[in-house]
Design an enzyme around this catalytic site. Structure first.
Site, mmCIF file in Angstrom:
data_model
loop_
_atom_site.group_PDB
_atom_site.id
_atom_site.type_symbol
_atom_site.label_atom_id
_atom_site.label_comp_id
_atom_site.label_asym_id
_atom_site.label_seq_id
_atom_site.Cartn_x
_atom_site.Cartn_y
_atom_site.Cartn_z
ATOM 1 N N ARG A 1 0.894 -1.178 0.000
ATOM 2 C CA ARG A 1 0.000 0.000 0.000
ATOM 3 C C ARG A 1 0.917 1.208 0.000
ATOM 4 O O ARG A 1 1.698 1.386 0.941
ATOM 5 C CB ARG A 1 -0.913 -0.019 1.229
ATOM 6 C CG ARG A 1 -1.607 1.306 1.484
ATOM 7 C CD ARG A 1 -2.715 1.216 2.492
ATOM 8 N NE ARG A 1 -3.898 0.581 1.922
ATOM 9 C CZ ARG A 1 -5.120 0.634 2.444
ATOM 10 N NH1 ARG A 1 -5.328 1.277 3.573
ATOM 11 N NH2 ARG A 1 -6.131 0.028 1.847
ATOM 12 N N HIS B 1 -7.171 0.978 -6.521
ATOM 13 C CA HIS B 1 -7.424 0.100 -5.372
ATOM 14 C C HIS B 1 -8.113 -1.158 -5.905
ATOM 15 O O HIS B 1 -9.303 -1.383 -5.677
ATOM 16 C CB HIS B 1 -8.284 0.832 -4.342
ATOM 17 C CG HIS B 1 -8.268 0.219 -2.975
ATOM 18 N ND1 HIS B 1 -7.529 -0.916 -2.652
ATOM 19 C CD2 HIS B 1 -8.909 0.577 -1.821
ATOM 20 C CE1 HIS B 1 -7.718 -1.208 -1.374
ATOM 21 N NE2 HIS B 1 -8.546 -0.320 -0.853
ATOM 22 N N GLN C 1 -10.206 -3.557 -3.677
ATOM 23 C CA GLN C 1 -11.508 -2.996 -3.320
ATOM 24 C C GLN C 1 -12.513 -3.209 -4.446
ATOM 25 O O GLN C 1 -13.654 -3.615 -4.216
ATOM 26 C CB GLN C 1 -11.360 -1.500 -3.008
ATOM 27 C CG GLN C 1 -12.641 -0.842 -2.557
ATOM 28 C CD GLN C 1 -13.110 -1.349 -1.208
ATOM 29 O OE1 GLN C 1 -12.344 -1.376 -0.252
ATOM 30 N NE2 GLN C 1 -14.363 -1.764 -1.110
ATOM 31 N N ASP D 1 -17.089 7.542 -1.183
ATOM 32 C CA ASP D 1 -15.852 7.342 -0.422
ATOM 33 C C ASP D 1 -15.565 8.665 0.285
ATOM 34 O O ASP D 1 -16.195 9.698 0.004
ATOM 35 C CB ASP D 1 -14.714 6.960 -1.401
ATOM 36 C CG ASP D 1 -13.391 6.653 -0.716
ATOM 37 O OD1 ASP D 1 -13.363 6.467 0.522
ATOM 38 O OD2 ASP D 1 -12.360 6.592 -1.422
ATOM 39 N N CYS E 1 -16.472 2.049 0.537
ATOM 40 C CA CYS E 1 -15.295 1.190 0.784
ATOM 41 C C CYS E 1 -14.859 1.243 2.233
ATOM 42 O O CYS E 1 -14.192 0.328 2.707
ATOM 43 C CB CYS E 1 -14.161 1.590 -0.146
ATOM 44 S SG CYS E 1 -13.648 3.302 0.079
ATOM 45 N N ARG F 1 -14.017 -8.178 1.180
ATOM 46 C CA ARG F 1 -12.590 -7.926 0.945
ATOM 47 C C ARG F 1 -11.791 -9.215 1.168
ATOM 48 O O ARG F 1 -10.798 -9.465 0.496
ATOM 49 C CB ARG F 1 -12.098 -6.804 1.871
ATOM 50 C CG ARG F 1 -12.639 -5.412 1.527
ATOM 51 C CD ARG F 1 -12.136 -4.941 0.165
ATOM 52 N NE ARG F 1 -10.691 -5.043 0.080
ATOM 53 C CZ ARG F 1 -9.831 -4.111 0.521
ATOM 54 N NH1 ARG F 1 -10.293 -2.977 1.008
ATOM 55 N NH2 ARG F 1 -8.521 -4.281 0.431
HETATM 56 N N1 CP Z 1 -11.328 0.018 2.173
HETATM 57 C C1 CP Z 1 -10.069 -0.120 2.637
HETATM 58 O O1 CP Z 1 -9.096 -0.318 1.891
HETATM 59 O O2 CP Z 1 -9.989 -0.058 3.996
HETATM 60 P P1 CP Z 1 -8.639 0.037 4.835
HETATM 61 O O3 CP Z 1 -7.996 1.348 4.497
HETATM 62 O O4 CP Z 1 -9.079 -0.048 6.276
HETATM 63 O O5 CP Z 1 -7.736 -1.096 4.458
HETATM 64 N N1 NVA Z 2 -9.738 6.965 -1.166
HETATM 65 C C1 NVA Z 2 -9.347 6.483 0.132
HETATM 66 C C2 NVA Z 2 -9.657 5.035 0.264
HETATM 67 C C3 NVA Z 2 -9.391 4.436 1.609
HETATM 68 C C4 NVA Z 2 -9.628 2.979 1.646
HETATM 69 C C5 NVA Z 2 -7.878 6.782 0.376
HETATM 70 O O1 NVA Z 2 -7.083 6.636 -0.549
HETATM 71 O O2 NVA Z 2 -7.534 7.145 1.497
#
Ligand code: CP
Ligand code: NVA
Length: 298
Positions: free
Chosen positions: A98, A125, A128, A216, A256, A284
């Site tokens: 990530r 993502h 997701q 989101d 999400c 997920r």
């Molecule tokens: N939706 C999602 O990716 O959640 P987290 O940031 O908690 O992993």
């Molecule tokens: N768009 C958000 C998604 C979190 C799961 C971010 O990137 O923080």
């Protein structure tokens, strides 16, 4: 050839459908494609769903997850992204990360001898989007029969969702404020995958007739300094009961998560009967199993 999962766009429709099928396959769990293998899970940003679903999916497939914080490996500070990836590929069957910049997962994939999975970048993502598709098909029907509305910021989650919906022949409608919407080129890119795409800066127009409404946070991780300005710009885009009334009867609400009640969604909608957010979050894990099995060659 090594299979990486950096975004949905790079998958053929057959590959996307194959991952979805693997996600819900009990045979994949029995086959234990990660037996005696490690999986590096590197996080430059916080996580609940992604970390826990990936760790448990690795365990379900017979492997051993190793969680590492980004600052511990120090991408391009302690050592180069390439050196990290080449070394870790000797310990693990899969590298997952990530990251702030999508280029980091691309650089990892360019040198890694084992698959690389993007667990969220500024651009995409994909894990997701896989969970989102599984949830939508379970509670609303085949994607090809659905209009999926995205309300709010055209961000990483929106882009991956749009790619998946378009590849599977659905209709994707965007209700985003100017400056935070998809560009004309981006809409053409999504349409090139096969679906129909419409965009409006009017959330009522964007949500009209939608079978699924998705939103989101207005402030993604790394955008905290823009919080005050974004809260003003996005205020008309809160998915509340008044807005949901313009969607199709029985429309489902998705998010999400993490969610911010009173900002991008009202508490009434998020906790209401149209909401499938917990089912979506639980998928997920379903999606993580499919993604891991697919990169392992299943
Ligand atoms: N939706 C999602 O990716 O959640 P987290 O940031 O908690 O992993
Ligand atoms: N768009 C958000 C998604 C979190 C799961 C971010 O990137 O923080």
């Amino acid at each position: 050839m090594t299979r990486h999962l950096l975004d949905i766009a790079s998958l053929s429709v057959d590959e996307l459908r194959h991952i979805l099928q693997l996600s819900t396959s009990h045979e994949v769990i029995s086959a234990k494609p990660l037996a005696n293998k490690g999986v590096a899970l590197i996080f430059e940003k916080p996580s609940n769903r992604t970390r826990h679903s990936m760790e448990m999916a690795v365990v379900a497939l017979g492997g051993h997850p190793v969680y590492t914080r980004g600052e511990e490996v120090g991408f391009d500070t302690r050592e180069s992204v390439e050196d990290i990836a080449r070394i870790m590929a000797g310990y693990h069957g899969v590298l997952a990360a990530r990251v702030f910049s999508h280029s980091v997962v691309e650089r990892m994939a360019a040198v890694s001898t084992v698959p690389v999975i993007n667990m969220l970048s500024d651009v995409a993502h994909p894990l997701q989007a896989l969970a989102d598709v599984i949830t939508m098909e379970e509670c609303a029907g085949p994607i090809s029969s659905l209009t999926v509305a995205w309300i709010g910021d055209y961000n990483n989650v929106a882009r991956s969702l749009g790619e998946a919906v378009c590849k599977l022949g659905g209709t994707f409608t965007l209700g985003c404020p100017d400056g935070y919407s998809a560009t004309t080129q981006e809409i053409a890119r999504l349409q090139s995958f096969g679906g129909a795409v419409r965009q409006s800066s009017d959330p009522v127009e964007a949500i009209a007739g939608a079978h699924v409404v998705h939103t989101d946070t207005w402030i993604s991780m790394g955008q905290e300094e823009e919080s005050a300005a974004r809260r003003v710009i996005f205020a008309p885009y809160c998915v509340d009961e008044t807005l949901m009334a313009h969607a199709s009867p029985n429309a489902k609400f998705m998010h999400c998560m993490p969610a911010h009640r009173g900002e991008e969604v009202s508490a009434e909608v998020f906790d209401g009967s149209a909401s499938v957010v917990i089912q979506q979050g639980h998928h997920r894990l379903t999606a993580a199993r499919g993604a891991l099995a697919w990169v392992m060659g299943k």
